[in-house]
Design a protein around this motif. Structure first.
Motif, PDB file in Angstrom:
ATOM      1  N   PHE A  74       0.608  -1.244   0.202  1.00  0.00           N
ATOM      2  CA  PHE A  74       0.132   0.103   0.101  1.00  0.00           C
ATOM      3  C   PHE A  74       0.952   1.376  -0.010  1.00  0.00           C
ATOM      4  O   PHE A  74       0.405   2.361   0.644  1.00  0.00           O
ATOM      5  CB  PHE A  74      -0.927   0.119   1.157  1.00  0.00           C
ATOM      6  N   ALA A  75       2.113   1.105  -0.678  1.00  0.00           N
ATOM      7  CA  ALA A  75       2.925   2.558  -1.137  1.00  0.00           C
ATOM      8  C   ALA A  75       3.100   3.249   0.378  1.00  0.00           C
ATOM      9  O   ALA A  75       3.014   4.518   0.391  1.00  0.00           O
ATOM     10  CB  ALA A  75       2.046   3.179  -1.974  1.00  0.00           C
ATOM     11  N   GLY A  76       3.357   2.454   1.454  1.00  0.00           N
ATOM     12  CA  GLY A  76       3.808   3.137   2.615  1.00  0.00           C
ATOM     13  C   GLY A  76       2.668   3.721   3.167  1.00  0.00           C
ATOM     14  O   GLY A  76       2.772   4.785   4.048  1.00  0.00           O
ATOM     15  N   PHE A  77       1.406   3.612   2.790  1.00  0.00           N
ATOM     16  CA  PHE A  77       0.200   4.052   3.302  1.00  0.00           C
ATOM     17  C   PHE A  77       0.030   5.638   2.924  1.00  0.00           C
ATOM     18  O   PHE A  77      -0.355   6.537   3.834  1.00  0.00           O
ATOM     19  CB  PHE A  77      -0.080   3.761   4.792  1.00  0.00           C
ATOM     20  N   ASP A  78       0.507   5.974   1.865  1.00  0.00           N
ATOM     21  CA  ASP A  78       0.490   7.325   1.558  1.00  0.00           C
ATOM     22  C   ASP A  78      -0.934   7.438   0.724  1.00  0.00           C
ATOM     23  O   ASP A  78      -1.145   6.725  -0.258  1.00  0.00           O
ATOM     24  CB  ASP A  78       1.610   7.840   0.138  1.00  0.00           C
ATOM     25  N   PRO A  79      -1.936   8.322   1.340  1.00  0.00           N
ATOM     26  CA  PRO A  79      -3.168   8.277   1.038  1.00  0.00           C
ATOM     27  C   PRO A  79      -3.265   8.773  -0.545  1.00  0.00           C
ATOM     28  O   PRO A  79      -4.311   8.201  -1.388  1.00  0.00           O
ATOM     29  CB  PRO A  79      -3.691   9.217   1.895  1.00  0.00           C
ATOM     30  N   ASP A  80      -2.242   9.615  -1.069  1.00  0.00           N
ATOM     31  CA  ASP A  80      -2.316  10.125  -2.622  1.00  0.00           C
ATOM     32  C   ASP A  80      -2.177   8.756  -3.470  1.00  0.00           C
ATOM     33  O   ASP A  80      -2.828   8.830  -4.680  1.00  0.00           O
ATOM     34  CB  ASP A  80      -1.598  11.012  -2.626  1.00  0.00           C
ATOM     35  N   GLY A  84      -5.167   6.128  -5.940  1.00  0.00           N
ATOM     36  CA  GLY A  84      -5.010   5.953  -7.395  1.00  0.00           C
ATOM     37  C   GLY A  84      -5.193   4.431  -7.710  1.00  0.00           C
ATOM     38  O   GLY A  84      -5.032   4.114  -8.888  1.00  0.00           O
ATOM     39  N   PHE A  85      -5.073   3.620  -6.825  1.00  0.00           N
ATOM     40  CA  PHE A  85      -5.242   2.206  -7.173  1.00  0.00           C
ATOM     41  C   PHE A  85      -6.538   1.819  -7.939  1.00  0.00           C
ATOM     42  O   PHE A  85      -7.373   2.235  -7.462  1.00  0.00           O
ATOM     43  CB  PHE A  85      -5.006   1.142  -5.882  1.00  0.00           C
TER      44      PHE A  85
END
Length: 213
Positions: A74-80, A84-85
């Motif tokens: 989850f991309a380091g839990f970067d919301p941005d 986009g997933f």
């Protein structure tokens, strides 16, 4: 109270911990260094909210031992990034053995990332409006900090919900968040220091600096 009555376990290091934090080294490390310490960043709160959602129906040990996998997935839990997933990414995540492969929870995490971003631009809408435009998920969650914290003498005294966790769950659902029931939100509040439910007698009681021991 005796150790059996309180649920505290005296470790070989002479420190008292609750039973759940005394079983394995990774749980002891988590309890001693992280659980109950203040987390106030948007990304930090989003990560904890996501992991609490994945824990639903499972043990925390199961989630903790996959945390590195979750962070990679989850991309380091970067919301941005997570917002986009798309569908193809969901299918890849469903094949990722380093996380919990639950479609509903995966899709909820993506949806919650989008809701997290939306909170930043909301104004005049309930609790978020009271906090002002540009408020983050962390601001919203921390606004439900109670005036007092529980003071549990034994494991049976530790609550699983509170009026604040019920209200927080309701507010988050209103903004489109999923897997954010009152029990899950109380666990989040415990994990990030909003309340202190360390047992009286635990060496971690009062360690957040936000509540007296």
């Amino acid at each position: 109270m005796t150790a059996e009555q309180t649920g505290l376990v005296l470790g070989e290091d002479g420190l008292s911990r609750p039973q759940w934090a005394s079983v394995h080294e990774d749980l002891r490390e988590y309890y001693d260094t992280e659980w109950g310490m203040p987390v106030r960043t948007e990304r930090g709160v989003f990560e904890r909210l996501s992991l609490e959602g994945f824990q639903s129906g499972l043990s925390w040990a199961t989630i903790l031992r996959r945390r590195d996998g979750f962070r990679r997935a989850f991309a380091g839990f970067d919301p941005d990034e997570v917002a986009g997933f798309g569908a193809a990414k969901v299918e890849r995540l469903l094949g990722d053995a380093s996380i919990i492969r639950h479609r509903g929870k995966i899709e909820a995490t993506i949806s919650n990332a989008r809701a997290t971003i939306a909170l930043r631009s909301m104004d005049g809408l309930g609790r978020v409006g009271e906090l002002g435009a540009g408020s983050t998920l962390a601001d919203l969650v921390w606004s439900y900090r109670p005036a007092e914290t529980p003071r549990p003498a034994c494991a049976a005294d530790v609550p699983t919900t509170s009026p604040e966790s019920v209200a927080l769950a309701k507010e988050l659902r209103r903004h489109g968040f999923r897997f954010v029931g009152p029990t899950t939100m109380f666990a989040l509040m415990e994990a990030i220091g909003i309340v202190d439910t360390h047992l009286l007698g635990s060496h971690r009681r009062g360690s957040s600096g936000l509540w007296p021991a």
